[in-house]
Design an enzyme around this catalytic site. Structure first.
Site, short mmCIF file in Angstrom:
data_model
loop_
_atom_site.label_atom_id
_atom_site.label_comp_id
_atom_site.label_asym_id
_atom_site.label_seq_id
_atom_site.Cartn_x
_atom_site.Cartn_y
_atom_site.Cartn_z
N ALA A 1 0.81 -1.24 0.00
CA ALA A 1 0.00 0.00 0.00
C ALA A 1 0.83 1.28 0.00
O ALA A 1 0.27 2.37 0.14
CB ALA A 1 -1.01 0.04 1.15
N ALA A 2 2.14 1.17 -0.20
CA ALA A 2 2.94 2.41 -0.27
C ALA A 2 2.50 3.26 -1.46
O ALA A 2 2.34 4.48 -1.35
CB ALA A 2 4.42 2.06 -0.36
N GLY A 3 2.30 2.62 -2.60
CA GLY A 3 1.86 3.36 -3.78
C GLY A 3 0.47 3.96 -3.58
O GLY A 3 0.20 5.09 -3.99
N ASP A 4 -0.40 3.21 -2.93
CA ASP A 4 -1.75 3.73 -2.65
C ASP A 4 -1.67 4.94 -1.72
O ASP A 4 -2.43 5.91 -1.88
CB ASP A 4 -2.62 2.65 -1.99
O1 RIB Z 1 -1.74 -1.95 -3.18
C1 RIB Z 1 -1.94 -2.83 -2.09
C2 RIB Z 1 -3.26 -3.49 -2.20
O2 RIB Z 1 -3.27 -4.29 -3.37
C3 RIB Z 1 -3.59 -4.43 -1.08
O3 RIB Z 1 -4.23 -3.81 0.01
C4 RIB Z 1 -4.42 -5.50 -1.75
O4 RIB Z 1 -5.74 -5.51 -1.35
C5 RIB Z 1 -4.29 -5.25 -3.25
O5 RIB Z 1 -5.42 -4.67 -3.75
#
Ligand code: RIB
Length: 306
Positions: free
Chosen positions: A251-254
Protein backbone atom coordinates in the site's frame (compact mmCIF):
# COMPACT_ATOMS: atom_id res chain seq x y z
CA UNK A 1 -19.85 16.69 4.17
CA UNK A 2 -18.92 17.60 0.58
CA UNK A 3 -16.28 15.15 -0.58
CA UNK A 4 -13.29 16.85 -2.19
CA UNK A 5 -11.68 13.56 -3.18
CA UNK A 6 -13.76 10.78 -4.75
CA UNK A 7 -12.23 7.34 -5.24
CA UNK A 8 -13.79 4.88 -7.68
CA UNK A 9 -12.27 1.52 -6.90
CA UNK A 10 -11.72 -1.65 -4.98
CA UNK A 11 -12.10 -2.83 -1.41
CA UNK A 12 -10.32 -6.06 -0.43
CA UNK A 13 -9.78 -7.96 2.75
CA UNK A 14 -6.05 -8.67 2.78
CA UNK A 15 -5.10 -12.13 4.07
CA UNK A 16 -1.48 -11.50 4.98
CA UNK A 17 1.15 -14.12 5.78
CA UNK A 18 4.69 -13.16 6.71
CA UNK A 19 7.53 -15.53 5.83
CA UNK A 20 11.30 -15.25 5.70
CA UNK A 21 11.13 -15.37 1.92
CA UNK A 22 8.54 -15.60 -0.83
CA UNK A 23 7.82 -19.15 -2.09
CA UNK A 24 9.02 -20.31 -5.51
CA UNK A 25 6.43 -21.93 -7.85
CA UNK A 26 5.46 -25.30 -6.39
CA UNK A 27 7.25 -24.63 -3.10
CA UNK A 28 5.83 -24.51 0.43
CA UNK A 29 7.49 -22.20 2.91
CA UNK A 30 6.70 -21.93 6.61
CA UNK A 31 5.22 -18.58 7.58
CA UNK A 32 5.70 -16.70 10.83
CA UNK A 33 2.42 -14.79 11.23
CA UNK A 34 -1.02 -14.25 9.72
CA UNK A 35 -3.45 -11.33 9.83
CA UNK A 36 -6.61 -10.12 8.10
CA UNK A 37 -6.22 -6.44 7.28
CA UNK A 38 -8.54 -4.03 5.40
CA UNK A 39 -7.05 -3.18 2.01
CA UNK A 40 -7.79 -2.88 -1.67
CA UNK A 41 -6.10 -0.24 -3.77
CA UNK A 42 -9.16 1.99 -3.98
CA UNK A 43 -10.00 1.79 -0.29
CA UNK A 44 -6.35 2.33 0.68
CA UNK A 45 -6.24 5.46 -1.47
CA UNK A 46 -9.45 6.72 0.11
CA UNK A 47 -8.06 6.14 3.60
CA UNK A 48 -4.82 7.91 2.67
CA UNK A 49 -6.75 10.93 1.39
CA UNK A 50 -9.00 11.02 4.46
CA UNK A 51 -6.06 10.74 6.89
CA UNK A 52 -4.49 13.71 5.11
CA UNK A 53 -7.59 15.69 5.98
CA UNK A 54 -9.50 15.62 2.69
CA UNK A 55 -13.25 15.05 2.87
CA UNK A 56 -13.39 11.81 0.89
CA UNK A 57 -16.04 9.58 -0.68
CA UNK A 58 -15.72 6.06 -2.07
CA UNK A 59 -17.64 4.44 -4.92
CA UNK A 60 -17.33 0.65 -4.81
CA UNK A 61 -18.91 -2.67 -3.89
CA UNK A 62 -18.46 -5.34 -1.26
CA UNK A 63 -20.12 -8.73 -0.90
CA UNK A 64 -22.87 -9.41 1.62
CA UNK A 65 -20.45 -11.20 3.96
CA UNK A 66 -18.52 -10.47 7.14
CA UNK A 67 -15.55 -9.08 5.23
CA UNK A 68 -17.86 -6.65 3.45
CA UNK A 69 -19.15 -5.30 6.78
CA UNK A 70 -15.59 -4.94 8.08
CA UNK A 71 -14.33 -3.22 4.93
CA UNK A 72 -17.18 -0.72 4.92
CA UNK A 73 -16.79 -0.20 8.66
CA UNK A 74 -13.08 0.55 8.25
CA UNK A 75 -13.87 3.38 5.81
CA UNK A 76 -16.71 4.75 7.91
CA UNK A 77 -14.34 4.86 10.89
CA UNK A 78 -12.17 7.25 8.87
CA UNK A 79 -15.13 9.52 8.18
CA UNK A 80 -15.26 8.46 4.52
CA UNK A 81 -18.61 8.91 2.79
CA UNK A 82 -19.74 5.35 1.94
CA UNK A 83 -23.22 6.11 0.58
CA UNK A 84 -21.96 4.76 -2.79
CA UNK A 85 -20.33 1.62 -1.37
CA UNK A 86 -22.91 -1.04 -2.11
CA UNK A 87 -23.27 -4.45 -0.50
CA UNK A 88 -24.10 -6.87 -3.31
CA UNK A 89 -26.09 -10.00 -2.52
CA UNK A 90 -24.70 -13.35 -3.61
CA UNK A 91 -21.07 -12.39 -4.12
CA UNK A 92 -18.05 -12.55 -1.84
CA UNK A 93 -16.10 -9.46 -0.93
CA UNK A 94 -12.84 -8.88 -2.74
CA UNK A 95 -9.82 -10.54 -1.14
CA UNK A 96 -6.07 -10.27 -1.59
CA UNK A 97 -3.74 -13.12 -0.65
CA UNK A 98 -0.48 -11.45 0.34
CA UNK A 99 2.89 -12.85 1.38
CA UNK A 100 5.43 -10.42 2.83
CA UNK A 101 9.06 -11.46 3.23
CA UNK A 102 11.87 -10.32 5.55
CA UNK A 103 13.09 -7.91 2.88
CA UNK A 104 9.63 -6.23 3.07
CA UNK A 105 8.79 -7.30 -0.48
CA UNK A 106 5.42 -8.85 -1.27
CA UNK A 107 3.47 -11.04 -3.68
CA UNK A 108 -0.25 -10.39 -4.08
CA UNK A 109 -3.05 -12.41 -5.68
CA UNK A 110 -6.43 -10.66 -5.81
CA UNK A 111 -9.88 -12.16 -6.31
CA UNK A 112 -12.29 -9.46 -7.42
CA UNK A 113 -15.52 -10.63 -5.75
CA UNK A 114 -17.69 -7.56 -5.17
CA UNK A 115 -15.19 -5.32 -6.98
CA UNK A 116 -16.37 -6.93 -10.20
CA UNK A 117 -19.83 -5.50 -9.50
CA UNK A 118 -18.67 -1.88 -9.74
CA UNK A 119 -20.51 -1.20 -13.00
CA UNK A 120 -20.61 2.13 -14.86
CA UNK A 121 -24.19 2.59 -13.71
CA UNK A 122 -23.03 2.77 -10.09
CA UNK A 123 -20.72 5.64 -10.98
CA UNK A 124 -23.55 7.28 -12.89
CA UNK A 125 -25.82 6.89 -9.86
CA UNK A 126 -23.20 8.64 -7.71
CA UNK A 127 -22.78 11.54 -10.11
CA UNK A 128 -23.62 14.07 -7.39
CA UNK A 129 -20.45 12.98 -5.58
CA UNK A 130 -18.34 13.52 -8.70
CA UNK A 131 -19.92 16.91 -9.35
CA UNK A 132 -18.97 18.27 -5.95
CA UNK A 133 -15.45 16.80 -5.88
CA UNK A 134 -12.16 18.47 -6.75
CA UNK A 135 -10.18 15.32 -7.45
CA UNK A 136 -11.19 11.93 -8.89
CA UNK A 137 -8.95 8.91 -8.27
CA UNK A 138 -9.19 5.60 -10.16
CA UNK A 139 -7.18 2.36 -10.30
CA UNK A 140 -7.70 -0.91 -12.19
CA UNK A 141 -9.13 -3.40 -9.67
CA UNK A 142 -12.68 -2.72 -10.93
CA UNK A 143 -14.02 -3.39 -14.46
CA UNK A 144 -12.29 -1.48 -17.24
CA UNK A 145 -15.54 -0.08 -18.67
CA UNK A 146 -16.26 1.45 -15.28
CA UNK A 147 -12.82 3.05 -15.15
CA UNK A 148 -13.36 4.37 -18.68
CA UNK A 149 -16.73 5.81 -17.70
CA UNK A 150 -15.41 7.45 -14.53
CA UNK A 151 -12.35 8.95 -16.22
CA UNK A 152 -14.43 10.44 -19.00
CA UNK A 153 -17.03 11.80 -16.58
CA UNK A 154 -14.27 13.34 -14.46
CA UNK A 155 -12.81 14.97 -17.57
CA UNK A 156 -16.17 16.35 -18.74
CA UNK A 157 -16.82 17.79 -15.27
CA UNK A 158 -13.39 19.45 -15.26
CA UNK A 159 -12.10 17.57 -12.21
CA UNK A 160 -8.47 16.78 -11.54
CA UNK A 161 -8.31 13.15 -12.65
CA UNK A 162 -5.66 10.78 -11.28
CA UNK A 163 -5.22 7.27 -12.66
CA UNK A 164 -3.07 4.75 -10.82
CA UNK A 165 -2.86 2.01 -13.51
CA UNK A 166 -2.61 -0.87 -11.05
CA UNK A 167 -2.65 -3.72 -11.64
CA UNK A 168 -1.98 -3.50 -15.37
CA UNK A 169 -1.13 -6.17 -17.91
CA UNK A 170 -1.08 -4.32 -21.23
CA UNK A 171 -1.64 -1.03 -23.00
CA UNK A 172 -4.25 1.44 -21.81
CA UNK A 173 -6.99 2.64 -24.20
CA UNK A 174 -5.68 5.73 -26.02
CA UNK A 175 -8.61 7.88 -24.84
CA UNK A 176 -7.62 7.35 -21.21
CA UNK A 177 -4.39 9.27 -21.65
CA UNK A 178 -6.32 12.32 -22.76
CA UNK A 179 -8.87 12.05 -19.92
CA UNK A 180 -6.27 11.83 -17.16
CA UNK A 181 -4.38 14.74 -15.59
CA UNK A 182 -1.90 12.60 -13.64
CA UNK A 183 -0.92 9.06 -14.63
CA UNK A 184 0.81 7.45 -11.63
CA UNK A 185 2.35 4.02 -12.34
CA UNK A 186 5.06 2.30 -10.30
CA UNK A 187 8.16 0.75 -11.90
CA UNK A 188 6.52 -2.53 -12.95
CA UNK A 189 3.39 -0.81 -14.22
CA UNK A 190 5.51 1.64 -16.20
CA UNK A 191 7.33 -1.36 -17.71
CA UNK A 192 4.03 -3.05 -18.61
CA UNK A 193 2.80 0.14 -20.29
CA UNK A 194 5.97 1.05 -22.15
CA UNK A 195 8.27 -1.96 -22.48
CA UNK A 196 11.01 0.11 -20.80
CA UNK A 197 12.50 -1.73 -17.82
CA UNK A 198 12.38 0.87 -15.05
CA UNK A 199 15.12 0.42 -12.47
CA UNK A 200 16.69 3.88 -12.30
CA UNK A 201 15.79 7.53 -12.65
CA UNK A 202 17.22 7.52 -16.19
CA UNK A 203 15.11 4.56 -17.28
CA UNK A 204 12.06 6.15 -15.63
CA UNK A 205 12.67 9.20 -17.83
CA UNK A 206 12.64 6.94 -20.91
CA UNK A 207 9.35 5.36 -19.80
CA UNK A 208 7.89 8.80 -19.09
CA UNK A 209 8.84 9.99 -22.58
CA UNK A 210 6.90 7.04 -23.98
CA UNK A 211 3.83 7.80 -21.83
CA UNK A 212 3.88 11.50 -22.75
CA UNK A 213 4.10 10.54 -26.43
CA UNK A 214 1.09 8.26 -25.91
CA UNK A 215 -0.89 11.31 -24.80
CA UNK A 216 -0.36 11.58 -21.03
CA UNK A 217 -0.22 15.19 -19.84
CA UNK A 218 1.61 14.58 -16.57
CA UNK A 219 3.27 11.41 -15.37
CA UNK A 220 4.52 10.49 -11.91
CA UNK A 221 6.45 7.22 -11.82
CA UNK A 222 6.89 5.99 -8.26
CA UNK A 223 10.25 4.33 -7.78
CA UNK A 224 10.22 2.89 -4.26
CA UNK A 225 13.43 3.73 -2.43
CA UNK A 226 14.52 5.89 -5.40
CA UNK A 227 11.59 8.26 -4.86
CA UNK A 228 9.53 9.38 -7.82
CA UNK A 229 9.90 11.01 -11.20
CA UNK A 230 7.55 13.75 -12.38
CA UNK A 231 7.37 14.43 -16.11
CA UNK A 232 5.36 16.76 -18.29
CA UNK A 233 5.90 18.50 -21.62
CA UNK A 234 8.49 20.82 -20.11
CA UNK A 235 10.82 18.24 -18.57
CA UNK A 236 11.51 15.98 -15.60
CA UNK A 237 11.83 16.46 -11.86
CA UNK A 238 13.24 13.70 -9.67
CA UNK A 239 12.02 13.63 -6.07
CA UNK A 240 14.38 11.53 -3.89
CA UNK A 241 12.59 9.40 -1.28
CA UNK A 242 12.91 10.07 2.43
CA UNK A 243 15.20 7.42 3.94
CA UNK A 244 13.34 5.03 6.26
CA UNK A 245 13.64 1.46 7.53
CA UNK A 246 11.12 -0.52 5.47
CA UNK A 247 9.04 -3.20 7.19
CA UNK A 248 6.27 -3.77 4.63
CA UNK A 249 5.81 -1.95 1.32
CA UNK A 250 2.16 -3.04 0.88
CA UNK A 251 0.00 0.00 0.00
CA UNK A 252 2.94 2.41 -0.27
CA UNK A 253 1.86 3.36 -3.78
CA UNK A 254 -1.75 3.73 -2.65
CA UNK A 255 -0.64 5.96 0.20
CA UNK A 256 1.29 8.14 -2.25
CA UNK A 257 -1.72 8.47 -4.55
CA UNK A 258 -4.24 9.23 -1.80
CA UNK A 259 -2.00 11.73 -0.01
CA UNK A 260 -1.10 13.40 -3.32
CA UNK A 261 -4.81 13.71 -4.17
CA UNK A 262 -5.62 15.19 -0.76
CA UNK A 263 -2.84 17.75 -1.05
CA UNK A 264 -4.07 18.81 -4.49
CA UNK A 265 -7.63 19.03 -3.15
CA UNK A 266 -6.55 21.46 -0.43
CA UNK A 267 -4.89 23.63 -3.04
CA UNK A 268 -1.23 22.71 -2.77
CA UNK A 269 0.89 22.89 -5.90
CA UNK A 270 1.88 19.65 -7.59
CA UNK A 271 5.48 19.72 -6.35
CA UNK A 272 4.33 20.18 -2.76
CA UNK A 273 1.69 17.49 -3.26
CA UNK A 274 4.30 15.04 -4.58
CA UNK A 275 6.48 15.79 -1.55
CA UNK A 276 3.51 15.10 0.75
CA UNK A 277 2.82 11.84 -1.08
CA UNK A 278 6.44 10.78 -0.74
CA UNK A 279 6.58 11.40 3.00
CA UNK A 280 3.25 9.63 3.53
CA UNK A 281 4.41 6.62 1.48
CA UNK A 282 7.76 6.52 3.30
CA UNK A 283 6.01 6.48 6.68
CA UNK A 284 3.64 3.74 5.49
CA UNK A 285 6.46 1.33 4.69
CA UNK A 286 7.73 1.54 8.27
CA UNK A 287 4.56 -0.22 9.46
CA UNK A 288 2.86 -3.52 8.60
CA UNK A 289 -0.35 -3.94 6.63
CA UNK A 290 -2.30 -1.82 4.17
CA UNK A 291 -4.71 0.59 5.87
CA UNK A 292 -3.15 0.35 9.36
CA UNK A 293 0.15 1.58 7.91
CA UNK A 294 -1.19 4.82 6.39
CA UNK A 295 -0.09 7.93 8.31
CA UNK A 296 -2.09 10.93 9.49
CA UNK A 297 -1.62 14.53 8.40
CA UNK A 298 0.06 15.30 11.74
CA UNK A 299 2.56 12.48 11.22
CA UNK A 300 3.38 13.67 7.70
CA UNK A 301 3.78 17.28 8.79
CA UNK A 302 5.88 16.23 11.77
CA UNK A 303 8.18 13.97 9.75
CA UNK A 304 11.86 14.67 10.21
CA UNK A 305 14.41 12.74 8.18
CA UNK A 306 16.12 10.39 10.67
O1 RIB B 1 -1.74 -1.95 -3.18
C1 RIB B 1 -1.94 -2.83 -2.09
C2 RIB B 1 -3.26 -3.49 -2.20
O2 RIB B 1 -3.27 -4.29 -3.37
C3 RIB B 1 -3.59 -4.43 -1.08
O3 RIB B 1 -4.23 -3.81 0.01
C4 RIB B 1 -4.42 -5.50 -1.75
O4 RIB B 1 -5.74 -5.51 -1.35
C5 RIB B 1 -4.29 -5.25 -3.25
O5 RIB B 1 -5.42 -4.67 -3.75
Amino acid sequence: MQAKVVVVGSLNMDLVARAARLPQPGETVVGTSFATVPGGKGANQAVAAARQGAPTAMIGCVGDDAYGEQLRGALLAEGIDCQAVASVAGVSSGVALIVVDDASQNNIVIVAGGNGEVRPQRVQDADALLQQAEVLVCQLEVPMDTVAFALERGRVLGKTVILNPAPVSGPLPAAWYRAVDYLVPNESEAFALTGVRVDSVASAEQAAIYLLAAGARKVIITLGALGSLFADGSGFIHFPAPRVQAVDTTAAGDTFVGAFAAALARGEGEREAIAVGQVAAALSVTRAGAQPSIPSLAEVRGFVQP
